[in-house]
Design an enzyme around this catalytic site. Structure first.
Site, mmCIF file in Angstrom:
data_model
loop_
_atom_site.group_PDB
_atom_site.id
_atom_site.type_symbol
_atom_site.label_atom_id
_atom_site.label_comp_id
_atom_site.label_asym_id
_atom_site.label_seq_id
_atom_site.Cartn_x
_atom_site.Cartn_y
_atom_site.Cartn_z
ATOM 1 N N HIS A 123 11.805 96.720 -102.015
ATOM 2 C CA HIS A 123 12.487 97.319 -100.881
ATOM 3 C C HIS A 123 11.433 97.670 -99.829
ATOM 4 C CE1 HIS A 123 14.662 100.520 -98.687
ATOM 5 N NE2 HIS A 123 15.780 100.062 -99.197
ATOM 6 N N ASP A 199 9.255 102.416 -108.366
ATOM 7 C CA ASP A 199 10.430 102.736 -107.569
ATOM 8 C C ASP A 199 11.639 102.600 -108.486
ATOM 9 O OD1 ASP A 199 12.654 102.776 -105.957
ATOM 10 O OD2 ASP A 199 11.933 101.292 -104.526
ATOM 11 N N GLN A 202 16.965 102.121 -108.163
ATOM 12 C CA GLN A 202 18.070 101.296 -108.649
ATOM 13 C C GLN A 202 18.176 101.299 -110.169
ATOM 14 O OE1 GLN A 202 20.297 99.832 -106.700
ATOM 15 N NE2 GLN A 202 19.290 100.359 -104.784
ATOM 16 N N LYS A 225 22.079 107.765 -104.940
ATOM 17 C CA LYS A 225 22.501 106.569 -105.669
ATOM 18 C C LYS A 225 22.978 106.901 -107.079
ATOM 19 C CE LYS A 225 19.168 103.634 -103.206
ATOM 20 N NZ LYS A 225 20.095 102.991 -102.261
ATOM 21 N N CYS A 367 17.284 95.712 -96.688
ATOM 22 C CA CYS A 367 15.943 96.327 -96.594
ATOM 23 C C CYS A 367 14.948 95.597 -97.489
ATOM 24 C CB CYS A 367 15.991 97.808 -96.939
ATOM 25 S SG CYS A 367 16.994 98.791 -95.818
#
Length: 410
Positions: A123, A199, A202, A225, A367
């Site tokens: 991202h 990261d 997700q 999220k 993104c």
């Protein structure tokens, strides 16, 4: 454990509304999830009953607000498997968490010629901060490519990590759904003397996170999220790294003392939490974690794997080669995110038409423009599933896509 999706859906007020005369089918949770009543109620209760600024007042409601805020930190620490709440720094989101690492750790430790390794899955939040440092400090960026199955091609990883100071990568792709082996990648980084930044935006909403098992050095998560509100996320980092890192922002709670000659920073984690923090949002995140824990993360994962399998089969059966799907075929290698394109139809056009059927899907570069260039497309349409989606939602998506295909063929 299995999810009772009908019961889950009843907890989300927004799912009761209609769009264009159709029931709302929300398939954009990879961008931002919907919020259950438990989260809305927790934030409302704080504002109605015990809102005050935290860490500053000694009166009753200020102490209640502080306890709620710090309780949310402890709750997130347990959810991630952190050894102590002080390892959790609240941020606005993963983007700010990664920027914190880049601006604080990066500026203190990276010099001209130092290497940061990224992947083609990233991202922009895990790309742009390092581009800024590259322009400012002259660091070198290296990229782990993808293989034909839309997974990381690690055959040349040792060469890429040679001399690296940091390996920054996603636990799961927001475009392809690709799930990476975090422990293997962290081990590879450490074998070359590099730190590992993950990261997990997700991943954390959909799979059980075990920080000890991952053995990374920095991990970022975001609340919006994972059923929580916007404006709250967190950076987890090893305590010794947080202690050594200089403050990111100045002012407010991040100080212990200030004189005309300088300042002394506060203890970790408050050293990195300048100004009035998102108090109600932290409380909402704590309630979201309670909700996910009640569902059970194993049940969440099992539900999404089954639903993704159903969706992939339904799309293949209905559209065949007319629809290109980007991402791993193996269900154990991917999350509940499906990016696709119809031949000759722009992704935005598909999204606009299916909206007329009440179906919310994302269209664009998500993104992740470097990844779009690797895929050779300007954009994709993306459907992403979560705990409140079921097979009826997939059927609605497939029917809406069929209607869109007919519309553009006419």
């Amino acid at each position: 454990m299995t999810l009772d999706v009908a019961r889950v859906q009843a907890d989300f007020p927004i799912l009761k509304r209609q769009v264009h005369g159709k029931r709302l089918v929300y398939l954009d949770s990879a961008s931002s999830s919907q919020k259950p009543v438990a989260v809305l109620d927790a934030m409302d209760h704080l504002y109605r009953e015990s809102y005050a600024n935290v860490h500053r007042g000694v009166y009753s409601i200020a102490e209640e607000a502080t306890a709620a805020y710090e309780g949310a930190r402890a709750r997130l620490a347990r959810f991630l498997g952190a050894a102590a709440p002080a390892e959790i720094v609240f941020t606005r989101n993963v983007t700010e968490a990664i920027n914190l690492v880049a601006y604080s750790w990066g500026r203190a430790n990276l010099q001209t010629g130092d290497v940061v390794v990224l992947t083609q899955l990233e991202h922009h939040a895990n790309i742009v901060p390092w581009h800024i440092l590259a322009a400012e400090r002259g660091i070198e960026l290296r990229w782990v490519p993808l293989d034909e199955q839309y997974r990381l091609d690690t055959t040349g990883l040792d060469r890429l990590l040679d001399g690296a100071k940091l390996f920054a990568f996603s636990a799961a792709s927001n475009v392809l759904g690709t799930i990476n082996d975090v422990r293997a990648l962290a081990d590879a980084a450490h074998a070359h003397g590099a730190l590992a930044l993950v990261d997990a935006a997700q991943y954390a909403p959909h799979r059980h996170v075990d920080l000890a098992a991952w053995d990374a050095d920095f991990v970022g998560v975001t609340g919006h999220k994972m059923l929580g509100p916007t404006g709250i996320g967190a950076l987890w980092a090893r305590p010794e790294l947080l202690e050594a890192m200089p403050p990111f922002l100045g002012g407010g709670e991040m100080i212990r003392d200030v004189t005309q000659d300088g300042f002394t920073p506060n203890e970790v984690p408050w050293k990195f939490e300048a100004g009035t923090m998102p108090i109600a949002e932290a409380v909402g995140l704590g309630a979201a974690i309670d909700y996910l824990d009640a569902l059970g993360m194993d049940a969440v994962a099992a539900h999404e794997i089954a639903l993704t399998g159903y969706a992939l089969a339904a799309l293949e059966d209905r559209f065949g080669e007319r629809l290109s799907i980007y991402g791993p075929q193996a269900l154990d290698a991917r999350g509940a995110t499906i990016s696709f394109l119809f031949e000759g139809i722009h992704a935005h056009d598909i999204s606009q038409v299916v909206d007329e059927h009440g179906v919310c899907v994302r269209a664009g570069h998500h993104c992740a423009k470097p990844l779009m260039r690797v895929l050779g497309v300007p954009a994709t349409t993306r459907a992403s599933f979560y705990v409140y989606n079921d097979e009826a939602d997939v059927d609605a998506l497939v029917d809406a896509l069929a209607a869109a295909e007919r519309f553009f063929a006419s």
